[in-house]
Scaffold this motif. Structure first.
Motif, short mmCIF file in Angstrom:
data_model
loop_
_atom_site.label_atom_id
_atom_site.label_comp_id
_atom_site.label_asym_id
_atom_site.label_seq_id
_atom_site.Cartn_x
_atom_site.Cartn_y
_atom_site.Cartn_z
N ARG A 122 0.83 -1.21 0.00
CA ARG A 122 0.00 0.00 0.00
C ARG A 122 0.86 1.26 0.00
O ARG A 122 0.63 2.19 -0.77
CB ARG A 122 -0.93 0.02 1.21
N LEU A 123 1.85 1.30 0.89
CA LEU A 123 2.66 2.50 1.04
C LEU A 123 3.48 2.81 -0.20
O LEU A 123 3.54 3.95 -0.66
CB LEU A 123 3.60 2.38 2.24
N PRO B 69 4.31 9.21 -3.33
CA PRO B 69 5.23 9.45 -2.23
C PRO B 69 4.86 10.66 -1.37
O PRO B 69 5.22 10.72 -0.20
CB PRO B 69 6.59 9.65 -2.88
N ASP B 70 4.13 11.61 -1.93
CA ASP B 70 3.70 12.76 -1.14
C ASP B 70 2.72 12.36 -0.03
O ASP B 70 2.55 13.09 0.94
CB ASP B 70 3.06 13.83 -2.03
N LEU B 71 2.11 11.20 -0.18
CA LEU B 71 1.15 10.71 0.81
C LEU B 71 1.78 9.70 1.77
O LEU B 71 1.12 9.21 2.68
CB LEU B 71 -0.04 10.06 0.10
N ALA C 237 0.32 8.17 5.45
CA ALA C 237 -0.16 6.78 5.36
C ALA C 237 0.65 5.87 6.30
O ALA C 237 0.09 4.97 6.93
CB ALA C 237 -0.07 6.28 3.93
N ARG C 238 1.96 6.12 6.39
CA ARG C 238 2.79 5.31 7.29
C ARG C 238 2.39 5.56 8.74
O ARG C 238 2.25 4.62 9.52
CB ARG C 238 4.26 5.64 7.09
N THR C 239 2.16 6.81 9.08
CA THR C 239 1.74 7.15 10.45
C THR C 239 0.43 6.45 10.79
O THR C 239 0.27 5.89 11.88
CB THR C 239 1.61 8.68 10.60
N LEU D 61 10.07 2.11 7.93
CA LEU D 61 10.04 2.18 6.47
C LEU D 61 10.38 3.59 6.01
O LEU D 61 9.89 4.58 6.57
CB LEU D 61 8.67 1.77 5.93
N ARG D 62 11.23 3.69 5.00
CA ARG D 62 11.67 4.98 4.49
C ARG D 62 10.82 5.43 3.31
O ARG D 62 10.42 4.62 2.47
CB ARG D 62 13.13 4.89 4.06
#
Length: 96
Positions: free
Chosen positions: A10-11, A16-18, A22-24, A45-46
């Motif tokens: 998903r990530l 990448p701007d999201l 999304a990770r948080t 995750l980076r």
């Protein structure tokens, strides 16, 4: 239960701007599910660079094209080393 692979899918499949938001949210969800180990893995995750994200997008949508790139690169390098202009043009045209 969500797996790290599912979260990564998903990530890294989204813009990448999201990514950070999304990770948080994924870390918070893993914690809410009681999976502290997964939350820690997700938090590590980076964010991908835009170029890495584009290559990943290409690999997801056109895996056949990505698989052909090493051969194309080798042929282009050989044509360049040999200063074979015809082969360079021919091989360069395959990039599109």
């Amino acid at each position: 239960m969500t797996t790290l692979d599912e979260v990564c899918d998903r990530l890294y499949g989204a813009d990448p701007d999201l990514f950070i938001g999304a990770r948080t949210a994924a870390v918070a969800q893993a914690r809410a599910d009681g999976d502290k180990a997964l939350a820690k893995q997700i938090g590590a995750l980076r964010k991908p660079t835009r170029s890495a994200w584009l290559v990943n997008l290409l690999a997801r949508r056109h895996p056949d094209r990505v698989a052909a790139l090493p051969d194309l690169a080798a042929r282009l390098a050989a044509a360049t080393a040999a200063v074979d202009l015809a082969a360079m043009r021919e091989t360069g045209a395959e990039r599109t």
